[in-house]
Each structure stands twice: as structure tokens, then as C-alpha cells.
Write a protein that holds these residues in place. Structure first.
Motif, PDB file in Angstrom:
ATOM      1  N   UNK A 159     -40.777 -12.974 115.009  1.00  0.00           N
ATOM      2  CA  UNK A 159     -40.405 -14.310 114.536  1.00  0.00           C
ATOM      3  C   UNK A 159     -39.386 -14.281 113.396  1.00  0.00           C
ATOM      4  N   UNK A 160     -39.526 -13.326 112.489  1.00  0.00           N
ATOM      5  CA  UNK A 160     -38.577 -13.211 111.383  1.00  0.00           C
ATOM      6  C   UNK A 160     -37.196 -12.830 111.902  1.00  0.00           C
ATOM      7  N   UNK A 161     -37.151 -11.857 112.797  1.00  0.00           N
ATOM      8  CA  UNK A 161     -35.868 -11.421 113.358  1.00  0.00           C
ATOM      9  C   UNK A 161     -35.199 -12.566 114.114  1.00  0.00           C
ATOM     10  N   UNK A 162     -35.978 -13.275 114.943  1.00  0.00           N
ATOM     11  CA  UNK A 162     -35.414 -14.373 115.733  1.00  0.00           C
ATOM     12  C   UNK A 162     -34.955 -15.521 114.843  1.00  0.00           C
ATOM     13  N   UNK A 163     -35.741 -15.854 113.807  1.00  0.00           N
ATOM     14  CA  UNK A 163     -35.350 -16.939 112.908  1.00  0.00           C
ATOM     15  C   UNK A 163     -34.068 -16.563 112.179  1.00  0.00           C
ATOM     16  N   UNK A 164     -34.010 -15.337 111.683  1.00  0.00           N
ATOM     17  CA  UNK A 164     -32.816 -14.906 110.955  1.00  0.00           C
ATOM     18  C   UNK A 164     -31.597 -14.859 111.863  1.00  0.00           C
ATOM     19  N   UNK A 165     -31.771 -14.473 113.123  1.00  0.00           N
ATOM     20  CA  UNK A 165     -30.611 -14.438 114.015  1.00  0.00           C
ATOM     21  C   UNK A 165     -30.150 -15.848 114.379  1.00  0.00           C
ATOM     22  N   UNK A 166     -31.074 -16.803 114.403  1.00  0.00           N
ATOM     23  CA  UNK A 166     -30.697 -18.176 114.755  1.00  0.00           C
ATOM     24  C   UNK A 166     -30.213 -18.967 113.541  1.00  0.00           C
ATOM     25  N   UNK A 167     -30.930 -18.861 112.418  1.00  0.00           N
ATOM     26  CA  UNK A 167     -30.637 -19.693 111.245  1.00  0.00           C
ATOM     27  C   UNK A 167     -30.101 -18.906 110.057  1.00  0.00           C
ATOM     28  N   UNK A 168     -29.948 -17.584 110.192  1.00  0.00           N
ATOM     29  CA  UNK A 168     -29.562 -16.751 109.062  1.00  0.00           C
ATOM     30  C   UNK A 168     -28.229 -17.106 108.455  1.00  0.00           C
ATOM     31  N   UNK A 169     -27.297 -17.553 109.264  1.00  0.00           N
ATOM     32  CA  UNK A 169     -25.975 -17.899 108.738  1.00  0.00           C
ATOM     33  C   UNK A 169     -26.007 -19.192 107.928  1.00  0.00           C
ATOM     34  N   UNK A 170     -27.008 -20.053 108.158  1.00  0.00           N
ATOM     35  CA  UNK A 170     -27.130 -21.318 107.430  1.00  0.00           C
ATOM     36  C   UNK A 170     -27.974 -21.174 106.171  1.00  0.00           C
ATOM     37  N   UNK A 171     -28.899 -20.213 106.174  1.00  0.00           N
ATOM     38  CA  UNK A 171     -29.838 -20.049 105.062  1.00  0.00           C
ATOM     39  C   UNK A 171     -29.208 -19.237 103.942  1.00  0.00           C
ATOM     40  N   UNK A 172     -29.826 -19.340 102.782  1.00  0.00           N
ATOM     41  CA  UNK A 172     -29.332 -18.571 101.646  1.00  0.00           C
ATOM     42  C   UNK A 172     -29.634 -17.087 101.856  1.00  0.00           C
ATOM     43  N   UNK A 173     -28.837 -16.258 101.246  1.00  0.00           N
ATOM     44  CA  UNK A 173     -29.011 -14.808 101.375  1.00  0.00           C
ATOM     45  C   UNK A 173     -30.364 -14.377 100.835  1.00  0.00           C
ATOM     46  N   UNK A 174     -30.812 -15.025  99.752  1.00  0.00           N
ATOM     47  CA  UNK A 174     -32.102 -14.698  99.167  1.00  0.00           C
ATOM     48  C   UNK A 174     -33.227 -14.955 100.161  1.00  0.00           C
ATOM     49  N   UNK A 178     -35.687 -12.226 101.737  1.00  0.00           N
ATOM     50  CA  UNK A 178     -37.123 -12.414 101.511  1.00  0.00           C
ATOM     51  C   UNK A 178     -37.910 -12.266 102.804  1.00  0.00           C
ATOM     52  N   UNK A 179     -37.340 -12.700 103.907  1.00  0.00           N
ATOM     53  CA  UNK A 179     -38.013 -12.566 105.203  1.00  0.00           C
ATOM     54  C   UNK A 179     -38.268 -11.109 105.563  1.00  0.00           C
ATOM     55  N   UNK A 180     -37.354 -10.253 105.178  1.00  0.00           N
ATOM     56  CA  UNK A 180     -37.508  -8.837 105.532  1.00  0.00           C
ATOM     57  C   UNK A 180     -38.458  -8.099 104.616  1.00  0.00           C
ATOM     58  N   UNK A 181     -38.854  -8.729 103.520  1.00  0.00           N
ATOM     59  CA  UNK A 181     -39.851  -8.096 102.649  1.00  0.00           C
ATOM     60  C   UNK A 181     -41.195  -8.214 103.297  1.00  0.00           C
TER      61      UNK A 181
END
Length: 181
Positions: A159-174, A178-181
Motif C-alpha cells: 500500500x505504501x509503494x502504490x500510494x507513493x507511486x500514485x500520489x508521490x509527486x503531489x505529496x510533500x517529500x517529508x 515518512x511512508x518508507x520509515x
């Protein structure tokens, strides 16, 4: 692992959502699915938690990993038979839900269209799987390993990988880090 295995129903979510039927607007389907999931977790989490806490309160650190083993020393044989009947019913219903994909594949491969044949195939499959589970020693340990190996990535990693691949460009880098922690 055992707890995650017990909560591993998210692998059948597409089947559950499909059983909600085709609706004209996708928003209504999402609303129904969210309501179903909210109720499922609202009922299941307190149930699991209360059994865990009561088991520990009753038997202390000597509680067995399978609570029914600890309870068999306290309850009568008749009460244990009733409990085992409910366990069998629960397992049989879970087996039919978890195996919907396999049943659909067998129906397609063998061209089964009659409901009677389909029902017989499902009953045979469930009985065979239940018998295999009964005769495997340390079945609780096996489900714990299966839960740890299969459900951990499905619940926490993908879920973290999929969310980051879909919304990662819109979300803040922090937030992404944080998702990968």
C-alpha cells in the motif's frame, strides 16, 4: 503472524466489492464498500482484542497460542464440542470466501454452468482443505508463517509503494519519506 493472517481478508476485497453489484455511479459503490469495511473492522478488532485480553487475564503468561487448548482444561467437554462446531462453521465460511477466485477459475476451465455441480465442487474442495488442515501438525505455526510472509507485504509494504507511486509527486517529500520509515 497469526493476527495478520486473521486480518488478511483484504485479499478478497475485490470479490466483496464485485458482489456489491454494478451500480450506476462509482461513488455509491465506494460509499457502500467503505461502510462495509468500517463495520467489519469495528466488529472484528474489538472481538480479537477482547479475546486476547481475556485469555491473558484468565491464563496469564501460560496461555497457549491456541486459546482453545487453554480453555479445554477449564470447560466441560460439551462446551468444547459447541465451540469446535462454531470453529468449523467459521472455517468453512472463510474457506468458501477465500477460494472464490479458485472456484471461478475451475468453473471457467471446466465449463461448469450448473449450480448443482458447482456446489458439489465447492463442498468437496472445502472438505479436502479442512481435512488437510486437520492433519498438518503445527497448523497454527503454519498459519502464522503464512500470515507473516504473505500478509505483511500486502498490509504494510505494497500500500505504501502504490500510494507513493500514485500520489508521490503531489505529496510533500517529508510525507513520502515518512511512508518508507
Amino acid at each position: 503472524g497469526s493476527i495478520i493472517f486473521g486480518y488478511g481478508f483484504h485479499s478478497v476485497l475485490p470479490d466483496i466489492q464485485n458482489s456489491l453489484g454494478e451500480q450506476e455511479d462509482d461513488q455509491s459503490t465506494r460509499k457502500d464498500m467503505k461502510k462495509a469495511l468500517t463495520w467489519a473492522f469495528s466488529v472484528s478488532f474489538p472481538s480479537y482484542l477482547s479475546v486476547a485480553l481475556l485469555g491473558f487475564a484468565a491464563f496469564g503468561v501460560d496461555v497457549a497460542t491456541d486459546l482453545l487448548i487453554s480453555m479445554s482444561f477449564v470447560l466441560s467437554s460439551a462446551a468444547m464440542y459447541v465451540i469446535w462446531v462454531f470453529v468449523i462453521i467459521k472455517t468453512a465460511t472463510e474457506a468458501t470466501i477465500y477460494n472464490q477466485g479458485a472456484f471461478a477459475m475451475v468453473d471457467d476451465v471446466f465449463g461448469i454452468t450448473r449450480k448443482t455441480t458447482d456446489t458439489v465442487m465447492r463442498v468437496i474442495w472445502t472438505v479436502v482443505c479442512t481435512l488437510v488442515a486437520l492433519y498438518i501438525p503445527f497448523f497454527n505455526d503454519l498459519t502464522a508463517i503464512c500470515g507473516a510472509v504473505s500478509m505483511t507485504p500486502l498490509s504494510f509494504v505494497y500500500p505504501v509503494i502504490f500510494w507513493n507511486s500514485k500520489h508521490g509527486h503531489e505529496a510533500s517529500t517529508l510525507r513520502v519519506w515518512f511512508h518508507y520509515l
